[in-house]
Design an enzyme around this catalytic site. Sequence first.
Site, PDB file in Angstrom:
ATOM      1  CE  LYS A 139      -3.767  -2.234   2.853  1.00 22.59           C
ATOM      2  NZ  LYS A 139      -4.916  -1.966   1.823  1.00 22.59           N
ATOM      3  NE  ARG A 147     -11.205  -9.456  -2.090  1.00 21.15           N
ATOM      4  CZ  ARG A 147     -11.458  -8.457  -3.053  1.00 21.15           C
ATOM      5  NH1 ARG A 147     -11.809  -8.605  -4.325  1.00 21.15           N
ATOM      6  NH2 ARG A 147     -11.353  -7.232  -2.553  1.00 21.15           N
TER       7      ARG A 147
END
Length: 526
Positions: A292, A366
Amino acid sequence: MPGCRFMESYISTAIPTSPFMNLLYRSNFSPIDGANYVIPVAKTPDLTATLKSISRAYQLPETPLTEDFKGDFKECLIMYPASGGKVILLGMGDKKSASTVLGAFRFAGFKHKTLFGKSLALDFLHTNLENRTELIDLAVNGLLLGGYKIGLYKTAKSDTPAPESIPELLTIFSTADPAKVSAAVEKGVAAAAVQAKIMDLVNAAPNKKTPVILGEAALRSGGHYGYSVKVMDRAQCETEGLHAFLSVNDGSAEAPAFIILEYKPAAAIVGLPKIGLAGKGVTFDTGGVNIKPSANLWLMKSDMGGAGAVMGAVELAARLQLPVQIYAAIPCTENVTDGKSTKPGSVINSFAGKTIEVIDTDAEGRLVLADAVAYTVKHFSPDVLIDLATLTGSIVSTLGYNAAGLFCNNDAVRDLLLEAGDAVGERLWAMPLWDVYGDDMRSDVADIANLSSKPVAGAITAAKFIETFVGPDTPWAHIDIAGVALANTELGSQRTATAYGVRVLVEFMERYAASVKAPTMKAAEG
């Protein structure tokens, strides 16, 4: 009470105590010697009449009340009746919602904690709000959360309130049934205690809440409140086949922890609904190899907000002895990068046996949830399954910071969740879950890809990915809390934890239990 750390902390080992030594109920108004009063007042057409009624009851001059108090949201007017003590009028604004009530009372608990004294009275006889029993729960909850302190690691303790600032007596003026009033106070107190613990947990520094530490915290809570906790280490996870979960952990020096919580009420009851829960527990998220940007990266300590909500919901259910069975899976790991990290383009296995092409290692939530929901369905066969996660920036772009995204494959479950969210001030907004969005997760080399081929509808395609591992036969809801797990509030100068999810899950479970066939007490053996 406001200003005190009444809750036990997941970061400490303190034993919780009630902030109130005594609770008094009165259906008729009469002054209490030395008490301070809080009266919630909404900005409605009958505001002037309401203020005149307060003036008569408390023997206060009418003019300052009717001219100086407008009922605006969080507005406070403090007056001093001849009988002693203080009267605090608390403005609710003109938006009648649970979140408004919570926000106003939390502000009062934060701003005016030093005014409450030894005896505090909440006056619902002279309010112009409706739903007064529910209002009591929200008011008590908000006042207590207003006393939450963020400084977990500050060495200076000069702001710690003196014991005498904690009210010894809480009086509730209400025409509601006394038993319901008592239950509302108990629920508001218990919820605030649990929420504060989860706020501590989410606010905690990443080096203070590794996956193993979360497992230890769950074990302490389960031991104290009487529910089962199992913490699986990496070797046990490998044996179970939790491959997608472990792939996220590959780059971390911190050991993973796959936490299983099982709650049943102490009373022997048959026919209880089975609730499955799963919460994303990424204790720090760098994005893995798809790292990130550095801006606000420190906030990724909160990427276990879903795990915190599930841990809190199970503890609160145990405190309140809800008539449900709960089976919760909480996959806890860091998502960092080193030479062993899963690489973009890798194909991994999963608990469900499906292969996954990892397009982006920053779509890791996920992956851990895929194993968590599949594990829960296989081992516990829940009547309904709900997962929570700080999953996507897409949902923040869609809903901002005022609601979580709700994805659900069952209309009845969806509607109950929406009602529960409105009732406790944790709003949800229903999002589409159409099959066409699943087409974007196709992979040429594996059963499914972990990231959509299109740079749109990211929250929806993430939900469709998780749905693949739930299967078609289980009523299921996915709640993306990326925009609501943290908030800017009066409690601090930075975005801080909200414990979003604890109350909406518990409220949903209560409503769900009431909606199904009433369970019966198990006959005594012998």
